[in-house]
Structure formats: structure tokens, C-alpha cells
Design a protein around this motif. Structure first.
Motif, PDB file in Angstrom:
ATOM      1  N   ILE A 202       0.843  -1.205   0.000  1.00  8.30           N
ATOM      2  CA  ILE A 202       0.000   0.000   0.000  1.00  8.30           C
ATOM      3  C   ILE A 202       0.874   1.251   0.000  1.00  8.30           C
ATOM      4  O   ILE A 202       0.615   2.214  -0.737  1.00  8.30           O
ATOM      5  CB  ILE A 202      -0.936  -0.015   1.222  1.00  8.30           C
ATOM      6  CG1 ILE A 202      -2.013  -1.101   1.055  1.00  8.30           C
ATOM      7  CG2 ILE A 202      -1.608   1.350   1.411  1.00  8.30           C
ATOM      8  CD1 ILE A 202      -2.892  -1.289   2.274  1.00  8.30           C
ATOM      9  N   VAL A 203       1.932   1.236   0.807  1.00  7.77           N
ATOM     10  CA  VAL A 203       2.852   2.380   0.863  1.00  7.77           C
ATOM     11  C   VAL A 203       3.525   2.592  -0.494  1.00  7.77           C
ATOM     12  O   VAL A 203       3.642   3.726  -0.983  1.00  7.77           O
ATOM     13  CB  VAL A 203       3.906   2.162   1.966  1.00  7.77           C
ATOM     14  CG1 VAL A 203       4.967   3.253   1.905  1.00  7.77           C
ATOM     15  CG2 VAL A 203       3.241   2.146   3.336  1.00  7.77           C
ATOM     16  N   LEU A 204       3.956   1.512  -1.144  1.00  3.73           N
ATOM     17  CA  LEU A 204       4.625   1.614  -2.445  1.00  3.73           C
ATOM     18  C   LEU A 204       3.682   2.140  -3.524  1.00  3.73           C
ATOM     19  O   LEU A 204       4.093   2.902  -4.411  1.00  3.73           O
ATOM     20  CB  LEU A 204       5.179   0.243  -2.863  1.00  3.73           C
ATOM     21  CG  LEU A 204       6.357  -0.305  -2.043  1.00  3.73           C
ATOM     22  CD1 LEU A 204       6.706  -1.711  -2.519  1.00  3.73           C
ATOM     23  CD2 LEU A 204       7.574   0.611  -2.151  1.00  3.73           C
ATOM     24  N   ASP A 205       2.411   1.727  -3.452  1.00  2.00           N
ATOM     25  CA  ASP A 205       1.445   2.123  -4.481  1.00  2.00           C
ATOM     26  C   ASP A 205       0.775   3.459  -4.183  1.00  2.00           C
ATOM     27  O   ASP A 205       0.017   3.970  -5.020  1.00  2.00           O
ATOM     28  CB  ASP A 205       0.364   1.044  -4.636  1.00  2.00           C
ATOM     29  CG  ASP A 205       0.922  -0.240  -5.221  1.00  2.00           C
ATOM     30  OD1 ASP A 205       2.018  -0.191  -5.797  1.00  2.00           O
ATOM     31  OD2 ASP A 205       0.258  -1.293  -5.092  1.00  2.00           O
ATOM     32  N   ALA A 206       1.040   4.014  -2.993  1.00  2.00           N
ATOM     33  CA  ALA A 206       0.350   5.245  -2.586  1.00  2.00           C
ATOM     34  C   ALA A 206       0.628   6.405  -3.548  1.00  2.00           C
ATOM     35  O   ALA A 206      -0.198   7.311  -3.693  1.00  2.00           O
ATOM     36  CB  ALA A 206       0.764   5.626  -1.167  1.00  2.00           C
TER      37      ALA A 206
END
Length: 461
Positions: free
Chosen positions: A448-452
């Protein structure tokens, strides 16, 4: 000796060690949720339809992607272990429910089991939030997936079309507004029979399409290596395990068993056998054929691999059959998972002393169910990247509910000898999957952090 016979014999031995006098049958007043939504009128066949719809869903189209994160050996191994452990754990849950029903206390919900076996605090602060968030997340994901399927159909016949994804999500939401008004879980039995046929249809077509493309000149170069550095590969494995666990997940086994007309003994096992015949035929055919055809290029939804630069690799009519089947079946899955929310709303807002279709109960039912669908549709349109969030919810919800708690409930209910194989087997499974659940949740948060950076509300993906 089969799994059911082995566990049943262990149950018999455990019951022999109990007090000789079983408690008397307790007559309880059912609340409106249990009385109207979870009415116990179904057969084992109906139970099999419900189970198949909740487990064999379009999420299985992500299995080739899970294989791409694991490779051939680990991918097949995880798929086999997922089938064996979930069939075993669902059978354990069924036996615990049957045992309590025979003692005069039939548990109709996961919350009832947690309250009776673990205590009320586990129910309020652990079980209820986990199960409700999981099922409502499934509703949101189904509406989003339905919108994506509808958009795919639209672009297949009108490639320069300008309609956005959120518009298709809204159309699916309108369909769900109608289906959400179906009064009870038992009322879905015929819809879920159609759902069973639909999942077999799109799974067979997907497997056949993958094999056709894999043998054609249009096939991409086959590469089955896991291309990633050590950190990405490690987190990819955890993500893949979460995907497979979520695909096998159910989360509402007690609620499904509650729809069976008494006596319930043995009926759930028959339903599980029917369900897992479909599970094995669909999961393995789609997962293996999709990964064989596209290797480490397998997309999160294998149907995306059937299009290259907007051009179909298969005849349009064939892709149309797959996507219409997916759209219709995901609608059935959505309305099944809505039953948990419906049961809660009914319990709070309806009067069990009034008739189910009285004006007193019809008005709040219509308003509350419609509002529930509107909220889910709005969230699906706002967050078209909901797959990342679903993986997180799956790690926190599916793994505890389907891989851990059944073992704990069985050991606490029947108290098998600490020297027995079943006690240590259950303890081992619960421990291993608790660890995998934590690791899967960490991997999901990382993703989720990478795709944010690419997240955008109401994005047209």
C-alpha cells in the motif's frame, strides 16, 4: 480413513470423556437477524451452493499472479496446502457447531461461537470487527470487480468509448440495490446454484483461453523465473500466500450452517464435499494454465493478459462469455456477503414479534440495506485500487477466521488429549498460520505504501 472419519472418531472419544449428563435443550428466543435472515430451512445441497459461491469467486483469477510470485513448486504446494487445510478447518468448525446443537445450544453466528468458547470480550473486540470488516470489504471488492467487468465488456464492443470506471461501478451498485432486498440467506439458494454454473463456465473458458494462447504464435516468451531482489521476493511470497489464503477464505461458515434445517449432523460435510469438487476443478485449472501460458507476466487478473495493446488475443464472443459470467457471478458473491451486514441491521432495527414482511419491518429493512449498498458502491468508485486494501483485510481476516480459529475452537470445545495427534496438529496449524497472517499483513501494508504514489480518487483504471 478419511479426514471426516478421523475427526469424527476424535469427537466421539472426546464426548465420552465429558460428564455423563448433557445439559437439557435450551429454548431461546431468536432475535430478528437470526429469525429473518438466517432462517434454518435449507438442505445440504443448498449449503453446498452457498459454500461454493462464497469460496469459488472471481478472486481465483488472481491465482496465476500468485504463482508468478512463488514459482511452480511453491505455487502448486501452497495451492494444495490451502485446499487441505481449509477443508479440514471448515470441517472442524462444522463439528463444533453440530456438537453444541446436540447439547441444545445451536450457535448461528461466528460471534456466538467466540462468545461461548472464548468469552464476550473476544466477541466484541476481536471477532465482530474482524468478521464484519472482512465481509463488507468483500462487498466493496465485488462491486468494484463487477464495474471492471462491465467496463471490459463496454470497451470490447466500443473501444474508443469515453465512459469512466466509476460510472460502471455505479451501474453495478444499482443492480446490487435490487439484489440486496432479497429477504433471507435461504432465499439465495437458486441464485447460488446459478452462481455455481457460472463459476464453472468462466473458469473453464479462462483455462481453455490460456491454453489456446500458450500454444499460439501470440504467446509471450515463457519465463517462470521469479524476477526480484531478495527483499521484494520475500515480500512477494508473503503477498502470494495472502492471495491464496484470501481466495480459499470464507469467513461465514457458521452463518451458512445456520441456514440448514435441523437436524444438522453430517449435512455440512456433504455440502463441503460438493463445494471442494468445484474448488479443485476451478482453482487448479485456472492457476496452472494461466501461469503456464504467461509465466511471470501473469497479471493480477489473468483476464488482463487476454488483451495486448487494447487488442484481444481471443475471439470477442469468447471474452464476452467470460466477462458476462464473471459479472453475474460476482453479483451473487456480493449479495451473499451482504447477508452478514443484513443480519446485523435486521437484529438492530427489526422487531422479531412482528411479521417479517410487516410494514414495521419492511421500511427499516429497505432503507438500511439500500444505505449499506450505497456506501459500499461509493467506496468502490472512490478507491479503484481496493485490491491492495483487500489483501490487507484478507491477511487480518481470512487467515484468523479460516486457518486459526477453527483449530482453537475445536481444541477448547472437545479438549483432546495433549498426547493426541489431533491436538498437536491443530496447534501446529494455528501457530504457523498466525505467523503467516502477521507477515502477510506487513507485506500488504508495504505494498500500500509503495502504491500510494499512484493512488487517485475515482481513478479510471
Amino acid at each position: 480413513m478419511g479426514t471426516h472419519d478421523f475427526v469424527s472418531n476424535s469427537v466421539d472419544e472426546s464426548m465420552k470423556r465429558e460428564e455423563p449428563e448433557a445439559p437439557l435443550h435450551r429454548q431461546i428466543d431468536l432475535d430478528a437477524g437470526a429469525l429473518f435472515v438466517l432462517k434454518s430451512r435449507g438442505s445440504w445441497l443448498h449449503c453446498g451452493y452457498h459454500l461454493t459461491t462464497t469460496i469459488v469467486a472471481p478472486a481465483l483469477l488472481s491465482l496465476p499472479f500468485a504463482f508468478s510470485l512463488l514459482g511452480w513448486v511453491a505455487g502448486v504446494f501452497c495451492l494444495v496446502i490451502g485446499a487441505l487445510v481449509t477443508f479440514y478447518s471448515y470441517n472442524l468448525l462444522s463439528l463444533v457447531l453440530e456438537h453444541n446443537a446436540q447439547l441444545g445450544h445451536r450457535q448461528l453466528r461466528f460471534r456466538d461461537m467466540a462468545n461461548d468458547i472464548l468469552g464476550p470480550r473476544w466477541d466484541i473486540y476481536f471477532m465482530a470487527p474482524m468478521q464484519y470488516s472482512l465481509c463488507y470489504a468483500a462487498v466493496i471488492a465485488c462491486i468494484l470487480l463487477g464495474g471492471q467487468s462491465l467496463k471490459f465488456i463496454y470497451l470490447l464492443w466500443n473501444s474508443p468509448g469515453t465512459m469512466k470506471l466509476y460510472e460502471f461501478v455505479a451501474i453495478v451498485g444499482i443492480l446490487m440495490l435490487v439484489l440486496a432486498q432479497i429477504p433471507s440467506f435461504h432465499s439465495l439458494r437458486h441464485i447460488n446454484l446459478i452462481s455455481l454454473v457460472l463459476c464453472l463456465t468462466y473458469s473453464a473458458c479462462t483455462a481453455g483461453g490460456s491454453i489456446y494462447i500458450g500454444n499460439s504464435s501470440k504467446a509471450p516468451p515463457k519465463d517462470y523465473s521469479v524476477n526480484a531482489d531478495k527483499a521484494d521476493r520475500m515480500f512477494g511470497v508473503y503477498n502470494a500466500i495472502s492471495i491464496i489464503a484470501t481466495t480459499y477464505g470464507n469467513g461465514i461458515i457458521p452463518e451458512i450452517q445456520a441456514t440448514i434445517a435441523p437436524p444438522v449432523k453430517g449435512k455440512m460435510f456433504k455440502g463441503l464435499c460438493l463445494c471442494y469438487i468445484v474448488v479443485i476443478s476451478t482453482f487448479f485449472s485456472v492457476g496452472i494454465s494461466g501461469y503456464w501460458a504467461f509465466g511471470n507476466r501473469s497479471a493480477g487478473n489473468i483476464l488482463s493478459n487476454f488483451m495486448v495493446d487494447g487488442k484481444p488475443l481471443l475471439p470477442k464472443w469468447f471474452l464476452l462469455i467470460i466477462n458476462i459470467s464473471t459479472l453475474l457471478q460476482v453479483s451473487a458473491v456480493c449479495v451473499v456477503y451482504l447477508q452478514l451486514t443484513n443480519e446485523v441491521l435486521e437484529r438492530i432495527l427489526s422487531n422479531p414479534k412482528s411479521k417479517q414482511f410487516s410494514f414495521r419491518n419492511m421500511v427499516p429493512r429497505l432503507i438500511s440495506r439500500s444505505l449499506s449498498v450505497v456506501i459500499a458502491t461509493t467506496l468502490a468508485a472512490m478507491f479503484p485500487f481496493f485490491g491492495d486494501i483487500s489483501a490487507l483485510v484478507g491477511a487480518f481476516g481470512c487467515i484468523p477466521l479460516d486457518f486459526v480459529l477453527p483449530m482453537v475452537f475445536y481444541n477448547l470445545t472437545f479438549r483432546p488429549s495433549r498426547r493426541s495427534l489431533i491436538f498437536w496438529g491443530n496447534t501446529f496449524i494455528a501457530t504457523v498460520f498466525s505467523i503467516l497472517g502477521v507477515l502477510g499483513a506487513i507485506a500488504s501494508i508495504r505494498q500500500i505504501v509503495l502504491d500510494a504514489k499512484v493512488y487517485k480518487l475515482f481513478a479510471n483504471v
